[in-house]
Design an enzyme around this catalytic site. Sequence first.
Site, PDB file in Angstrom:
ATOM      1  N   ARG A  75     -34.278 -35.400 -19.810  1.00 54.83           N
ATOM      2  CA  ARG A  75     -35.626 -35.883 -19.500  1.00 54.83           C
ATOM      3  C   ARG A  75     -35.749 -36.202 -18.028  1.00 54.83           C
ATOM      4  O   ARG A  75     -34.781 -36.530 -17.365  1.00 54.83           O
ATOM      5  CB  ARG A  75     -35.939 -37.135 -20.321  1.00 54.83           C
ATOM      6  CG  ARG A  75     -36.273 -36.871 -21.775  1.00 54.83           C
ATOM      7  CD  ARG A  75     -36.581 -38.176 -22.505  1.00 54.83           C
ATOM      8  NE  ARG A  75     -37.745 -38.842 -21.933  1.00 54.83           N
ATOM      9  CZ  ARG A  75     -37.728 -40.074 -21.421  1.00 54.83           C
ATOM     10  NH1 ARG A  75     -36.630 -40.780 -21.412  1.00 54.83           N
ATOM     11  NH2 ARG A  75     -38.826 -40.608 -20.928  1.00 54.83           N
ATOM     12  N   LYS A 140     -25.912 -44.697 -26.003  1.00 54.31           N
ATOM     13  CA  LYS A 140     -26.653 -43.460 -26.304  1.00 54.31           C
ATOM     14  C   LYS A 140     -25.750 -42.428 -26.975  1.00 54.31           C
ATOM     15  O   LYS A 140     -24.716 -42.036 -26.435  1.00 54.31           O
ATOM     16  CB  LYS A 140     -27.229 -42.897 -25.005  1.00 54.31           C
ATOM     17  CG  LYS A 140     -28.061 -41.637 -25.201  1.00 54.31           C
ATOM     18  CD  LYS A 140     -28.986 -41.421 -24.018  1.00 54.31           C
ATOM     19  CE  LYS A 140     -29.623 -40.041 -24.060  1.00 54.31           C
ATOM     20  NZ  LYS A 140     -30.640 -39.876 -23.021  1.00 54.31           N
ATOM     21  N   ARG A 276     -34.464 -56.145 -20.085  1.00 52.09           N
ATOM     22  CA  ARG A 276     -34.398 -56.955 -18.854  1.00 52.09           C
ATOM     23  C   ARG A 276     -34.152 -58.407 -19.259  1.00 52.09           C
ATOM     24  O   ARG A 276     -34.624 -58.848 -20.316  1.00 52.09           O
ATOM     25  CB  ARG A 276     -35.709 -56.702 -18.118  1.00 52.09           C
ATOM     26  CG  ARG A 276     -36.590 -57.805 -17.786  1.00 52.09           C
ATOM     27  CD  ARG A 276     -37.964 -57.306 -17.375  1.00 52.09           C
ATOM     28  NE  ARG A 276     -38.937 -57.774 -18.339  1.00 52.09           N
ATOM     29  CZ  ARG A 276     -39.443 -58.997 -18.346  1.00 52.09           C
ATOM     30  NH1 ARG A 276     -39.087 -59.866 -17.432  1.00 52.09           N
ATOM     31  NH2 ARG A 276     -40.292 -59.362 -19.262  1.00 52.09           N
TER      32      ARG A 276
HETATM   33  C1  BTN Z   1     -32.301 -36.658 -22.462  1.00 51.47           C
HETATM   34  O1  BTN Z   1     -31.867 -37.613 -23.103  1.00 51.47           O
HETATM   35  O2  BTN Z   1     -32.470 -36.733 -21.236  1.00 51.47           O
HETATM   36  C2  BTN Z   1     -32.663 -35.392 -23.190  1.00 51.47           C
HETATM   37  C3  BTN Z   1     -31.463 -34.500 -23.354  1.00 51.47           C
HETATM   38  C4  BTN Z   1     -31.767 -33.219 -24.098  1.00 51.47           C
HETATM   39  C5  BTN Z   1     -30.590 -32.263 -24.072  1.00 51.47           C
HETATM   40  C6  BTN Z   1     -30.810 -31.076 -24.952  1.00 51.47           C
HETATM   41  S1  BTN Z   1     -29.343 -30.127 -25.157  1.00 51.47           S
HETATM   42  C7  BTN Z   1     -30.248 -28.855 -25.917  1.00 51.47           C
HETATM   43  C8  BTN Z   1     -31.545 -28.720 -25.160  1.00 51.47           C
HETATM   44  N1  BTN Z   1     -31.371 -27.837 -24.026  1.00 51.47           N
HETATM   45  C9  BTN Z   1     -31.494 -28.469 -22.860  1.00 51.47           C
HETATM   46  O3  BTN Z   1     -31.367 -27.951 -21.741  1.00 51.47           O
HETATM   47  N2  BTN Z   1     -31.760 -29.766 -23.085  1.00 51.47           N
HETATM   48  C10 BTN Z   1     -31.858 -30.063 -24.492  1.00 51.47           C
END
Ligand code: BTN
Length: 283
Positions: A75, A140, A276
């Site tokens: 993200r 996570k 926080r």
């Molecule tokens: C996050 O938490 O930032 C989201 C991560 C999402 C990762 C998955 S792996 C499969 C799919 N392909 C990618 O390039 N990203 C998502």
Amino acid sequence: MPLQPSPDPAAPTPSPVATRTTELAAALGPLARDFALDWVSECASTNTALVDAPPADDGRIHVLIADRQRAGRGRRGRQWLSWEGASLTFSALWRFSPGAPAPAGLSLVAGLALARALEQLGVHGVQLKWPNDVLVHGDKLAGILIDLLPSRGRPPAAVIGIGLNLRLPEGHGIENQTGVTDLAQALESAPPAPAAVLAVILTEMHRLLDTYAAGGFPALRGAWQQRNAFADLPVRIVSDADVRTGICAGVDDDGALLLRTDTGIERVLAGDVSLRPLTGGAA
Ligand code: BTN
């Protein structure tokens, strides 16, 4: 006993990804016919692949799984690190039914499906961090990236990408606001085979996306809120636009985060949420 035909020595040995696809289809059972499964040994990013070349709509949910991603995306422009055999990385292309309203709350539904699948696999203490990180006891375990496809006059479609840590290597070097964990740690035992884990996740996604298609996010809001990691806790939300603080007051029917501040309830549509320390006062 009837004689079994002996294996043809000239027949090619199926590749590891073909074997895993067969295992996945078998674990899905009759539901397998609703999915088009494509398991590859490597690609840049399963999300990017489906966004750049979406398969034709044949009524099935297209799922692309990669043993290894060269450029996994997270993200907010971050990279997503994964390792062959240590991570599950896949994306599903989901099409909204014709005439469906704007896809509000889809990313929360994906997180909820993943959380419920993990609970079915025996993980305790699964929580959701808005919008869709999956945490176990605050660390996570999995992340979700949603890419909306340009509709060009067709019903909207979304690529739902999921990265789940199965067994992180020593010194993995993942940087995160929270800690990170993996399925082996969460289960306190060796995780099931990737195909078995994926079958449980896809089954739950199928079920919840059906509910979502029929009733929208309001039909699943309560289940999401039950797992809200920051319910009624003081939070800070960092977005490209600003930094906001307040008390997390759940989510609304569109999946927006509700933040209780000194001036009332604010809706938050994007950002990274973190806990926080409480310094007194409502916000
Ligand atoms: C996050 O938490 O930032 C989201 C991560 C999402 C990762 C998955 S792996 C499969 C799919 N392909 C990618 O390039 N990203 C998502």
